[in-house]
Design a protein around this motif. Structure first.
Motif, mmCIF file in Angstrom:
data_model
loop_
_atom_site.group_PDB
_atom_site.id
_atom_site.type_symbol
_atom_site.label_atom_id
_atom_site.label_comp_id
_atom_site.label_asym_id
_atom_site.label_seq_id
_atom_site.Cartn_x
_atom_site.Cartn_y
_atom_site.Cartn_z
ATOM 1 N N GLY A 10 16.450 20.576 23.567
ATOM 2 C CA GLY A 10 16.463 21.815 22.794
ATOM 3 C C GLY A 10 15.716 22.951 23.466
ATOM 4 N N ILE A 11 15.188 22.724 24.677
ATOM 5 C CA ILE A 11 14.446 23.764 25.399
ATOM 6 C C ILE A 11 15.219 24.159 26.652
ATOM 7 C CG2 ILE A 11 12.328 24.307 26.664
ATOM 8 C CD1 ILE A 11 10.849 22.354 24.894
ATOM 9 N N ASN A 12 15.441 25.441 26.816
ATOM 10 C CA ASN A 12 16.071 25.965 28.022
ATOM 11 C C ASN A 12 14.952 26.476 28.929
ATOM 12 O OD1 ASN A 12 17.402 27.288 30.054
ATOM 13 N ND2 ASN A 12 18.721 28.504 28.714
ATOM 14 N N LEU A 13 14.664 25.768 30.009
ATOM 15 C CA LEU A 13 13.547 26.141 30.890
ATOM 16 C C LEU A 13 13.817 27.409 31.680
ATOM 17 C CD1 LEU A 13 12.395 22.630 32.133
ATOM 18 C CD2 LEU A 13 11.426 24.049 30.315
ATOM 19 N N ALA A 14 15.021 27.935 31.607
ATOM 20 C CA ALA A 14 15.330 29.209 32.255
ATOM 21 C C ALA A 14 14.863 30.385 31.396
ATOM 22 C CB ALA A 14 16.824 29.313 32.539
ATOM 23 N N ASP A 15 14.534 30.120 30.127
ATOM 24 C CA ASP A 15 14.048 31.173 29.236
ATOM 25 C C ASP A 15 12.632 31.588 29.610
ATOM 26 O OD1 ASP A 15 16.402 31.119 27.812
ATOM 27 O OD2 ASP A 15 15.608 29.875 26.177
ATOM 28 N N THR A 16 12.200 32.726 29.087
ATOM 29 C CA THR A 16 10.837 33.209 29.278
ATOM 30 C C THR A 16 10.009 32.781 28.064
ATOM 31 O OG1 THR A 16 11.624 35.114 30.521
ATOM 32 C CG2 THR A 16 9.391 35.258 29.605
ATOM 33 N N PHE A 17 8.796 32.255 28.306
ATOM 34 C CA PHE A 17 7.935 31.778 27.235
ATOM 35 C C PHE A 17 6.610 32.525 27.278
ATOM 36 C CE2 PHE A 17 10.748 28.334 28.395
ATOM 37 C CZ PHE A 17 11.185 27.860 27.171
ATOM 38 N N ALA A 18 6.063 32.809 26.108
ATOM 39 C CA ALA A 18 4.733 33.408 25.998
ATOM 40 C C ALA A 18 3.792 32.339 25.478
ATOM 41 C CB ALA A 18 4.767 34.608 25.068
ATOM 42 N N PHE A 19 2.677 32.117 26.170
ATOM 43 C CA PHE A 19 1.730 31.077 25.778
ATOM 44 C C PHE A 19 0.405 31.708 25.383
ATOM 45 C CE2 PHE A 19 4.589 28.911 28.717
ATOM 46 C CZ PHE A 19 4.857 27.736 28.037
#
Length: 161
Positions: A10-19
């Motif tokens: 369910g996670i697309n690692l090509a997306d941008t994530f804010a941590f």
């Protein structure tokens, strides 16, 4: 904040994530300590090891150091056999390897003209790595850096984290 569990698919690692918070397990990359010289180094007879070039740097954790040396062409008179090694803090040496040997005509030497070495489990702190060289053949003369028309010199590189 509520905990949300997501399946791996369910996670697309090509997306941008804010941590927010602290991220762990991320490799911060390497630093490089370097030095060079264009000074000739004469090695006459069985010279024993002599210091040729050094670099000092500081590490912040226990690690493996990768050491690299690049040499210009050398001069040879007689059947020279020039070897090199790295010395860490005057207490530990890498494997001795050939740098250059007698070549053909015009006193130009053959050889790999580079050197690699590793030191493992090096403590955090200030360290000095030296390139040490020797000519192991008596009654001969080798000169480091002799045929360096571009004045590039000999170099030492130490990769550390």
């Amino acid at each position: 904040m509520a905990l949300t569990k997501v399946q791996a698919e369910g996670i697309n690692l090509a997306d941008t994530f804010a941590f927010t918070g602290t991220l762990t397990g991320i490799d911060e990359g390497y630093s490089i300590a370097t030095a060079s010289t264009s000074t000739n180094r004469t090695l006459t007879g069985d010279s024993g090891f002599v210091d040729h070039l050094s670099v000092t740097f500081t590490t912040t954790k226990v690690q493996t150091l990768q050491c690299i040396a690049q040499f210009s062409h050398g001069y040879e008179s007689g059947q020279v056999m020039v070897a090199g090694r790295f010395d860490l803090d005057g207490s530990s040496q890498s494997t001795e390897l050939q740098v250059f040997k007698q070549g053909h005509g015009l006193n130009m030497s053959h050889g790999a003209h580079n050197l690699h070495g590793f030191f493992t489990n090096v403590s955090a702190g200030s360290h000095t790595v030296k390139i040490q060289v020797r000519n192991s053949t008596s009654s001969t003369t080798a000169i480091m850096n002799y045929f360096d028309d571009a004045n590039n010199g000999d170099h030492i590189f130490v990769l550390f984290k």
